[in-house]
Scaffold this motif. Structure first.
Motif, PDB file in Angstrom:
ATOM      1  N   ASP A  77       0.829  -1.205   0.000  1.00  0.00           N
ATOM      2  CA  ASP A  77       0.000   0.000   0.000  1.00  0.00           C
ATOM      3  C   ASP A  77       0.862   1.254   0.000  1.00  0.00           C
ATOM      4  O   ASP A  77       0.595   2.213  -0.744  1.00  0.00           O
ATOM      5  CB  ASP A  77      -0.928   0.010   1.218  1.00  0.00           C
ATOM      6  N   ARG A  78       1.895   1.265   0.833  1.00  0.00           N
ATOM      7  CA  ARG A  78       2.774   2.433   0.908  1.00  0.00           C
ATOM      8  C   ARG A  78       3.542   2.631  -0.397  1.00  0.00           C
ATOM      9  O   ARG A  78       3.716   3.771  -0.860  1.00  0.00           O
ATOM     10  CB  ARG A  78       3.762   2.290   2.065  1.00  0.00           C
ATOM     11  N   ALA A  79       4.001   1.536  -0.984  1.00  0.00           N
ATOM     12  CA  ALA A  79       4.787   1.642  -2.208  1.00  0.00           C
ATOM     13  C   ALA A  79       3.958   2.192  -3.362  1.00  0.00           C
ATOM     14  O   ALA A  79       4.445   3.002  -4.156  1.00  0.00           O
ATOM     15  CB  ALA A  79       5.367   0.277  -2.579  1.00  0.00           C
ATOM     16  N   VAL A  80       2.714   1.754  -3.480  1.00  0.00           N
ATOM     17  CA  VAL A  80       1.840   2.287  -4.529  1.00  0.00           C
ATOM     18  C   VAL A  80       1.601   3.772  -4.299  1.00  0.00           C
ATOM     19  O   VAL A  80       1.671   4.585  -5.236  1.00  0.00           O
ATOM     20  CB  VAL A  80       0.514   1.502  -4.577  1.00  0.00           C
ATOM     21  N   ALA A  81       1.330   4.153  -3.050  1.00  0.00           N
ATOM     22  CA  ALA A  81       1.117   5.564  -2.746  1.00  0.00           C
ATOM     23  C   ALA A  81       2.373   6.381  -3.020  1.00  0.00           C
ATOM     24  O   ALA A  81       2.313   7.482  -3.590  1.00  0.00           O
ATOM     25  CB  ALA A  81       0.675   5.719  -1.287  1.00  0.00           C
ATOM     26  N   ASP A  82       3.538   5.852  -2.630  1.00  0.00           N
ATOM     27  CA  ASP A  82       4.789   6.574  -2.857  1.00  0.00           C
ATOM     28  C   ASP A  82       5.061   6.758  -4.343  1.00  0.00           C
ATOM     29  O   ASP A  82       5.591   7.795  -4.765  1.00  0.00           O
ATOM     30  CB  ASP A  82       5.956   5.815  -2.212  1.00  0.00           C
ATOM     31  N   ALA A  83       4.697   5.751  -5.147  1.00  0.00           N
ATOM     32  CA  ALA A  83       4.955   5.833  -6.588  1.00  0.00           C
ATOM     33  C   ALA A  83       4.211   6.994  -7.235  1.00  0.00           C
ATOM     34  O   ALA A  83       4.687   7.565  -8.218  1.00  0.00           O
ATOM     35  CB  ALA A  83       4.574   4.521  -7.258  1.00  0.00           C
ATOM     36  N   THR A  84       3.083   7.352  -6.692  1.00  0.00           N
ATOM     37  CA  THR A  84       2.294   8.431  -7.293  1.00  0.00           C
ATOM     38  C   THR A  84       2.993   9.779  -7.187  1.00  0.00           C
ATOM     39  O   THR A  84       2.622  10.719  -7.892  1.00  0.00           O
ATOM     40  CB  THR A  84       0.908   8.536  -6.640  1.00  0.00           C
ATOM     41  N   ARG A  85       3.997   9.885  -6.330  1.00  0.00           N
ATOM     42  CA  ARG A  85       4.694  11.160  -6.163  1.00  0.00           C
ATOM     43  C   ARG A  85       5.668  11.442  -7.292  1.00  0.00           C
ATOM     44  O   ARG A  85       6.007  12.605  -7.548  1.00  0.00           O
ATOM     45  CB  ARG A  85       5.443  11.174  -4.821  1.00  0.00           C
ATOM     46  N   THR A  86       6.130  10.396  -7.956  1.00  0.00           N
ATOM     47  CA  THR A  86       7.135  10.587  -9.002  1.00  0.00           C
ATOM     48  C   THR A  86       6.749   9.975 -10.343  1.00  0.00           C
ATOM     49  O   THR A  86       7.169  10.482 -11.390  1.00  0.00           O
ATOM     50  CB  THR A  86       8.480   9.990  -8.558  1.00  0.00           C
ATOM     51  N   ALA A  87       6.004   8.886 -10.338  1.00  0.00           N
ATOM     52  CA  ALA A  87       5.641   8.214 -11.586  1.00  0.00           C
ATOM     53  C   ALA A  87       4.421   8.878 -12.214  1.00  0.00           C
ATOM     54  O   ALA A  87       3.625   9.544 -11.534  1.00  0.00           O
ATOM     55  CB  ALA A  87       5.358   6.738 -11.326  1.00  0.00           C
ATOM     56  N   VAL A  88       4.252   8.670 -13.525  1.00  0.00           N
ATOM     57  CA  VAL A  88       3.081   9.219 -14.220  1.00  0.00           C
ATOM     58  C   VAL A  88       2.035   8.144 -14.492  1.00  0.00           C
ATOM     59  O   VAL A  88       0.983   8.445 -15.061  1.00  0.00           O
ATOM     60  CB  VAL A  88       3.481   9.912 -15.543  1.00  0.00           C
ATOM     61  N   GLY A  89       2.312   6.897 -14.099  1.00  0.00           N
ATOM     62  CA  GLY A  89       1.341   5.847 -14.325  1.00  0.00           C
ATOM     63  C   GLY A  89       1.842   4.519 -13.799  1.00  0.00           C
ATOM     64  O   GLY A  89       2.958   4.395 -13.279  1.00  0.00           O
ATOM     65  N   PHE A  90       0.982   3.505 -13.940  1.00  0.00           N
ATOM     66  CA  PHE A  90       1.290   2.138 -13.547  1.00  0.00           C
ATOM     67  C   PHE A  90       1.126   1.223 -14.761  1.00  0.00           C
ATOM     68  O   PHE A  90       0.464   1.585 -15.742  1.00  0.00           O
ATOM     69  CB  PHE A  90       0.370   1.672 -12.416  1.00  0.00           C
ATOM     70  N   LYS A  91       1.704   0.032 -14.657  1.00  0.00           N
ATOM     71  CA  LYS A  91       1.632  -0.955 -15.739  1.00  0.00           C
ATOM     72  C   LYS A  91       1.358  -2.319 -15.125  1.00  0.00           C
ATOM     73  O   LYS A  91       1.921  -2.667 -14.086  1.00  0.00           O
ATOM     74  CB  LYS A  91       2.962  -0.961 -16.489  1.00  0.00           C
ATOM     75  N   SER A  92       0.503  -3.116 -15.785  1.00  0.00           N
ATOM     76  CA  SER A  92       0.212  -4.473 -15.326  1.00  0.00           C
ATOM     77  C   SER A  92       0.490  -5.493 -16.419  1.00  0.00           C
ATOM     78  O   SER A  92       0.186  -5.277 -17.594  1.00  0.00           O
ATOM     79  CB  SER A  92      -1.248  -4.609 -14.893  1.00  0.00           C
ATOM     80  N   LEU A  93       1.039  -6.628 -15.967  1.00  0.00           N
ATOM     81  CA  LEU A  93       1.282  -7.786 -16.832  1.00  0.00           C
ATOM     82  C   LEU A  93       0.324  -8.927 -16.513  1.00  0.00           C
ATOM     83  O   LEU A  93       0.666 -10.105 -16.703  1.00  0.00           O
ATOM     84  CB  LEU A  93       2.715  -8.278 -16.640  1.00  0.00           C
ATOM     85  N   ALA A  94      -0.862  -8.610 -16.018  1.00  0.00           N
ATOM     86  CA  ALA A  94      -1.811  -9.675 -15.672  1.00  0.00           C
ATOM     87  C   ALA A  94      -2.081 -10.602 -16.841  1.00  0.00           C
ATOM     88  O   ALA A  94      -2.350 -11.792 -16.656  1.00  0.00           O
ATOM     89  CB  ALA A  94      -3.117  -9.051 -15.174  1.00  0.00           C
ATOM     90  N   ALA A  95      -2.002 -10.097 -18.064  1.00  0.00           N
ATOM     91  CA  ALA A  95      -2.223 -10.949 -19.240  1.00  0.00           C
ATOM     92  C   ALA A  95      -1.220 -12.093 -19.288  1.00  0.00           C
ATOM     93  O   ALA A  95      -1.551 -13.204 -19.704  1.00  0.00           O
ATOM     94  CB  ALA A  95      -2.136 -10.112 -20.513  1.00  0.00           C
ATOM     95  N   TYR A  96       0.005 -11.831 -18.899  1.00  0.00           N
ATOM     96  CA  TYR A  96       1.036 -12.863 -18.861  1.00  0.00           C
ATOM     97  C   TYR A  96       0.858 -13.790 -17.666  1.00  0.00           C
ATOM     98  O   TYR A  96       1.037 -15.007 -17.774  1.00  0.00           O
ATOM     99  CB  TYR A  96       2.422 -12.222 -18.749  1.00  0.00           C
ATOM    100  N   ARG A  97       0.557 -13.216 -16.522  1.00  0.00           N
ATOM    101  CA  ARG A  97       0.638 -13.958 -15.279  1.00  0.00           C
ATOM    102  C   ARG A  97      -0.574 -14.859 -15.034  1.00  0.00           C
ATOM    103  O   ARG A  97      -0.486 -15.863 -14.360  1.00  0.00           O
ATOM    104  CB  ARG A  97       0.816 -12.985 -14.120  1.00  0.00           C
ATOM    105  N   HIS A  98      -1.723 -14.467 -15.552  1.00  0.00           N
ATOM    106  CA  HIS A  98      -2.930 -15.280 -15.391  1.00  0.00           C
ATOM    107  C   HIS A  98      -3.790 -15.245 -16.639  1.00  0.00           C
ATOM    108  O   HIS A  98      -4.366 -16.249 -17.041  1.00  0.00           O
ATOM    109  CB  HIS A  98      -3.749 -14.767 -14.200  1.00  0.00           C
ATOM    110  N   GLY A  99      -3.878 -14.080 -17.255  1.00  0.00           N
ATOM    111  CA  GLY A  99      -4.834 -13.821 -18.331  1.00  0.00           C
ATOM    112  C   GLY A  99      -5.761 -12.706 -17.896  1.00  0.00           C
ATOM    113  O   GLY A  99      -5.905 -12.398 -16.702  1.00  0.00           O
ATOM    114  N   LEU A 100      -6.414 -12.094 -18.862  1.00  0.00           N
ATOM    115  CA  LEU A 100      -7.286 -10.956 -18.575  1.00  0.00           C
ATOM    116  C   LEU A 100      -8.701 -11.375 -18.204  1.00  0.00           C
ATOM    117  O   LEU A 100      -9.534 -10.522 -17.905  1.00  0.00           O
ATOM    118  CB  LEU A 100      -7.320 -10.015 -19.788  1.00  0.00           C
TER     119      LEU A 100
END
Length: 381
Positions: free
Chosen positions: A150-173
């Motif tokens: 939870d903290r890491a996701v919140a911290d990322a918002t201070r510097t990053a402009v977005g997030f990326k997911s590989l759920a398609a690889y790891r399980h499927g959509l």
């Protein structure tokens, strides 16, 4: 109409470049999504992407277009990796990079990529699965892991402009669309932490959904891999249409969802971008691999995708050549299509360059807030 004028491109999804000199085999491995050798008697230069590299990159290394692969690779080693990267990135016409930093390996950082490209702007996208896996390697129990996540996701918002997911690889959509309940997340995290070995990939569907929703509620754009990739992928599980219920469920968060790559499901992605106000589509990776057919694929993307929803990227990874090829094929395909549609009267000439600039750069600048103080996007509606 005269030649289409475009602003410097915004590469809205890319990765780092290999720092060191490459063997022939290592170079060719970057030209394919396969994990196997090329067909007997051929190489991975014998592909649309390989031919595109030979068309656009040799002149930047003082060779003739379509130089033989042997001559090209020898010249690459003569110049050295740093000089090759500087020349190729500097010539790509890209004015800003949005970099997924979650791939391991000896790759350039966003800052190094920006410097090699001539001092252009560079922005980070945080890969969710890599974030969780790194925290799991250091976690002291389930509660500590989930709190740290939870903290890491919140911290990322201070510097990053977005997030990326590989759920398609790891399980499927084909995941349940709703946000998992806290008790489900705790149970799944406990099970995963107990059974995993250090470095294991996250494949648990509950935790993948938790990551998607954790990112969505921040309001930053969420990039999701769809369509083709390497053999780890089960392609029919990466169809973006499988996300329909998730897109509907996540809409109230205000999060924009960016469907990456999309091919061969790019028409489905175009439909989703057309009917959901918070869904965007991307042509990265696809145009480079389709090469001489890039114009046909881009035309199909533009059949339904609203012009304010389609974005350029290279998905450049490992080879600086992929940035050059992605940019050249995009400019050529878009310029050819727009010129044809204006000439036949289908598009108004007065709007042609404005719309082309939207796809090339302006949509990404608006979505990621690249020109705003702090680089954070506004709401998407």
């Amino acid at each position: 109409m005269p030649g289409l004028r475009l602003p410097p491109l915004v590469d809205q999804h890319c990765h780092g470049v290999a720092r060191g000199d490459l063997t022939d085999a290592a170079f060719e491995a970057w030209l394919t999504e396969s994990d196997a050798a090329a067909a007997p008697g051929t190489s991975f230069f014998d592909t649309q992407l390989g031919f595109a590299v030979r068309r656009w990159c040799p002149p930047l290394l003082d060779l003739e277009p379509h130089a033989p692969p042997r001559r090209y690779l020898d010249r690459r080693r003569e110049l050295g990796a740093a000089e090759v990267t500087r020349r190729l990135l500097g010539a790509a016409g890209i004015g800003a990079y949005v970099v997924d930093t979650g791939i391991p390996g000896d790759l350039t950082t966003p800052q190094e990529l920006a410097a090699a490209g001539g001092g252009v702007a560079c922005h980070e996208v945080v890969r969710l699965e890599s974030l969780a896996e790194g925290l799991a390697d250091r976690a002291d129990g389930t509660a500590a892991f989930l709190d740290a996540l939870d903290r890491a996701v919140a911290d990322a918002t201070r510097t990053a402009v977005g997030f990326k997911s590989l759920a398609a690889y790891r399980h499927g959509l084909d995941l349940p669309p709703e946000r998992p309940r806290p008790a489900e997340v705790r149970t799944a995290a406990d099970r995963w932490l107990v059974t995993r070995a250090p470095g294991d990939r996250l494949t648990d569907p509950v935790l993948l959904r938790h990551l998607l929703w954790s990112a969505a509620v921040t309001g930053l754009p969420l990039q999701i891999h769809t369509g083709f990739g390497d053999p780890d992928l089960r392609l029919h599980h990466s169809d973006p249409l499988l996300l329909t219920d998730f897109l509907r469920a996540v809409r109230p968060t205000g999060c924009a969802v960016v469907l990456l790559h999309c091919y061969p499901y790019h028409r489905g992605a175009a439909y989703l971008a057309a009917v959901f106000p918070h869904v965007y589509a991307d042509v990265g990776l696809t145009l480079a691999h389709t090469g001489a057919r890039a114009g046909a694929v881009l035309a199909e993307m533009l059949e339904l995708t609203p012009f304010g929803k389609l974005m350029f990227s290279t998905d450049g990874y490992g080879l600086a050549e992929l940035y050059v090829v992605g940019a050249e094929l995009f400019r050529g395909a878009l310029g050819g299509l727009v010129t044809e549609w204006v000439r036949e009267g289908s598009w108004p000439a007065a709007d042609a360059e404005r719309v082309a600039a939207l796809v090339a750069a302006d949509n990404a600048r608006r979505l990621y807030g690249l020109d705003a103080p702090g680089g954070h996007p506004g709401t998407t509606g």
